[in-house]
Enzyme design. Sequence first.
Site, PDB file in Angstrom:
ATOM      1  N   ASP A 143       0.862  -1.178   0.000  1.00  0.00           N
ATOM      2  CA  ASP A 143       0.000   0.000   0.000  1.00  0.00           C
ATOM      3  C   ASP A 143       0.895   1.223   0.000  1.00  0.00           C
ATOM      4  O   ASP A 143       1.956   1.235   0.630  1.00  0.00           O
ATOM      5  CB  ASP A 143      -0.981  -0.001   1.181  1.00  0.00           C
ATOM      6  CG  ASP A 143      -0.311   0.015   2.538  1.00  0.00           C
ATOM      7  OD1 ASP A 143      -0.136   1.112   3.109  1.00  0.00           O
ATOM      8  OD2 ASP A 143       0.032  -1.077   3.052  1.00  0.00           O
ATOM      9  N   GLU A 230      -8.523   4.305  12.301  1.00  0.00           N
ATOM     10  CA  GLU A 230      -7.512   4.147  13.344  1.00  0.00           C
ATOM     11  C   GLU A 230      -7.431   5.431  14.159  1.00  0.00           C
ATOM     12  O   GLU A 230      -7.931   6.474  13.752  1.00  0.00           O
ATOM     13  CB  GLU A 230      -6.160   3.811  12.726  1.00  0.00           C
ATOM     14  CG  GLU A 230      -5.711   4.772  11.625  1.00  0.00           C
ATOM     15  CD  GLU A 230      -4.447   4.294  10.913  1.00  0.00           C
ATOM     16  OE1 GLU A 230      -3.390   4.240  11.573  1.00  0.00           O
ATOM     17  OE2 GLU A 230      -4.511   3.983   9.706  1.00  0.00           O
TER      18      GLU A 230
END
Length: 342
Positions: A143, A230
Site C-alpha cells: 500500500d 484508526e
Amino acid sequence: MRLSNVTAIFLACLTLAGCAANSRPATVQAGRPSEETTGSVAQSAVPVPAADIGDVAAQAAPPQETLAWAGSIPQPQAFAPASRTVGAPVPSDRPIAMLSPDKPEMGTAPQTRSQIYSYGFRDAKPINFGSISPRKLAVHGVDVSRWQAEIDWERLRRQGANFAYIKATDGGDHLDPMFKKNWRRAKEAGLKRGAYHFFYWCRTAGEQADWFIRNVPKEAGALPPVIDVEWNGESSCKRRPSRERVLEKMQVFMDKLERHYGQRPIIYTAPDFYRDNLKGAFLDYPFWLRSVAAHPSKVYPKRKWVFWQYSGSGLSHGVDGRIDLNVFHGDEGDWHDWVASR
C-alpha cells in the site's frame, strides 16, 4: 454632466463588472496536503506535486458534527448497529466466502489470470513469525501514498507486488497528490489495485463518502474500496467518538460506497482501534488487519481477514525508502477466484 447621470453611469459599470466576475468558472487551488500519515510514516525528501482536485467550488470550513448523513442520499437507510453486527453470519476461513454479496456488476472486465510474482522484498526491521510467516502465503502486495513519491511500478511488481492499495483521500477535502498518477501507473504495470480513504472523526461520514466517490473512478476490475479507521496521534483532529458513534459513522460511509461501487468495502484497522471499537462488530465485512509483530490470529482472535499488513518497513526495488507490505489470505487459486468475483 448632471449628478444623476454620473450616478447612473457608475451603477451601470458596477453591474457589468459584477456580471463579468460571475461569468468566470469557479476554481480553487488545492491547499497544503493533509498532515495525516498511515502505515509508512517516514516522509519522503522528494517533493511531490500539489493535489489536483479539479474545478470545484471553494472549500468551506468543516461542518459541525450534528448528523451522520451529509449530502443527498439515493435511498434512505436506517442505521441499526445491532442488526448489522449481532447475529451476523460468520464468514468461513476461506477468504472467497467473505466477499460474495449480491451486488450489481460495474461492467465487463477481461477474465485473464495475471502472473503471480513471488516474494522478493527485504525488510529494514524483519520479524520472525515462525511457522506462520507471511512468506508462506503466495500473493503479496503493497500500500502506498504520497510518502513513497515517484514509484517505478514495473520494478515494484517484479519484486513481488501483485496488488496495491493506493491512498486516495482523507477527510472531506484532501486528495493525495500522487493518487491519479499511482492509480494509472499501477494498472499499466499489471497490478490489481484499489483505493483507500483515511477516515477523519471530525468530518461527517456522508461528506467523506461523497469526496471519495468524487475522486476515485468506478472501474470494472478494481479491488474493493477501503475505509482506513484508526486513532492517529499526529492528526489535527483529536476527537475520539464513542464506540456506538464510531460504528454509526463507519456504517454510513460504507453503505454509500457499497451503493456506488457495487462492492462491499474492506475495513483496514490497527490493534488499538480494533480493541476500542471493532471487536465483535461488522462480522459480515472483510477486514484488512495491521499486525507487524505477530500473526493476526494472536492480535485479533477469531477475526476473519482478507489482507494482512505484516510490515511497515519493507524495502523494494522501484521505491526509495520504506513501504508497507501486505499479503492475501489464500493461495494463488483463491486469489484468482477472488479477483474474478470482483
